[in-house]
Design an enzyme around this catalytic site. Structure first.
Site, PDB file in Angstrom:
ATOM      1  N   ALA A 117      -1.005  -3.978   2.279  1.00 31.46           N
ATOM      2  CA  ALA A 117      -1.237  -3.541   3.654  1.00 31.46           C
ATOM      3  C   ALA A 117      -2.518  -2.733   3.768  1.00 31.46           C
ATOM      4  O   ALA A 117      -3.049  -2.529   4.848  1.00 31.46           O
ATOM      5  CB  ALA A 117      -0.051  -2.713   4.154  1.00 31.46           C
ATOM      6  N   ASN A 183       4.438   3.741   4.106  1.00 26.42           N
ATOM      7  CA  ASN A 183       4.300   3.202   2.758  1.00 26.42           C
ATOM      8  C   ASN A 183       2.833   3.163   2.335  1.00 26.42           C
ATOM      9  O   ASN A 183       2.510   3.300   1.155  1.00 26.42           O
ATOM     10  CB  ASN A 183       4.884   1.793   2.679  1.00 26.42           C
ATOM     11  N   HIS A 213      -5.545   1.171   9.415  1.00 25.86           N
ATOM     12  CA  HIS A 213      -5.458   2.049   8.254  1.00 25.86           C
ATOM     13  C   HIS A 213      -6.863   2.414   7.800  1.00 25.86           C
ATOM     14  O   HIS A 213      -7.736   1.544   7.692  1.00 25.86           O
ATOM     15  CB  HIS A 213      -4.725   1.363   7.107  1.00 25.86           C
TER      16      HIS A 213
END
Length: 260
Positions: A117, A183, A213
């Protein structure tokens, strides 16, 4: 390679579909007792205990949540079965992390963290060798992406007209308070300065439509800033599509003759 699966939600369904396409369909599903007799028409064996996993399973893939890794992780590793997990934030629990490490050693198995991710973790790991001075992770999602999290207690997600920081603290605090959302903060911490020295901030932003992110790091190597905008899985706005893809990629690398 014989594969078992934990988790039948949006990520689990995606992983099953993609693994099936490349000839690695999960042979076994580790599920809750109440779901043993549920089926989507597949032929995978369903069990509710690690002890009941077939002896030829060589890799388990955890697509569930922190609870599943806590409940089953050590037993899987002790059986000598390698484990790929997306439940990285669970390792913010020191006792769990230490228990999984000990179980992996006893079983001569490996716990692999699927960190797709967020990118740039290989760069962060390399920078750690020379010494890191600061690592900051920022997670930005649309308000809908924070439903069901402590963000609802900090800001009015329905009334937001501009970006609002609803959490700032250590990566350990973020991963503990936001088990379904942070996470990535945990993955950044494990690659860099650790849970307690990595700073995390989480933002609800009505102006964005993607999960964003960002990592900023400085150290002996210099500095870098990395940003990725990822879409969510159609079935769940809190599940990163790239996180699901990273699980499949992690499995593929395990059978590749040459890998990165």
């Amino acid at each position: 390679m014989k594969i078992g699966l934990i988790g039948e939600g949006a990520i689990g369904r995606y992983v099953t579909e993609k693994l099936t396409e490349i000839g690695l369909a999960p042979q076994t599903v580790l599920t809750r007792a109440g779901r043993l007799h549920q089926t989507d028409g597949g032929t995978a064996l369903r069990v509710d205990r690690v002890a009941d996993l077939p002896s030829d399973i060589t890799l388990m893939v955890d697509c569930a949540g922190h609870e599943a890794l806590t409940q089953h992780g050590a037993a899987i590793l002790e059986r000598g079965i390698d484990l790929v997990t997306i439940s990285i934030g669970a390792l913010a629990d020191r006792q769990l992390e230490q228990g999984l490490q000990a179980a992996a050693r006893r079983g001569a198995a490996q716990l692999h963290l699927a960190t797709g991710a967020i990118g740039a973790l290989d760069c962060l790991q390399a920078a750690r060798v020379g010494g890191l001075s600061q690592v900051t992770y920022t997670g930005r999602k649309p308000p809908e992406g924070w439903r069901g999290s402590p963000a609802e207690e900090q800001v009015d997600l329905d009334a937001l007209t501009e970006a609002a920081v609803h959490f700032k603290g250590s990566a350990r605090e973020a991963a503990t308070a936001y088990p379904k959302n942070a996470n990535v903060a945990a993955a950044v911490a494990l690659a860099g300065l650790g849970f307690d020295k990595t700073t995390a901030q989480l933002i609800a932003d009505p102006e964005v439509t993607a999960n964003i992110h960002e990592i900023h790091a400085t150290g002996a190597f210099g500095s870098f800033h990395f940003r990725i905008e990822g879409t969510a899985l159609p079935d769940n706005p809190r599940s990163s599509a790239l996180a699901a893809m990273s699980v499949v990629s992690a499995v593929e690398r395990r059978r590749a003759a040459i890998t990165t």
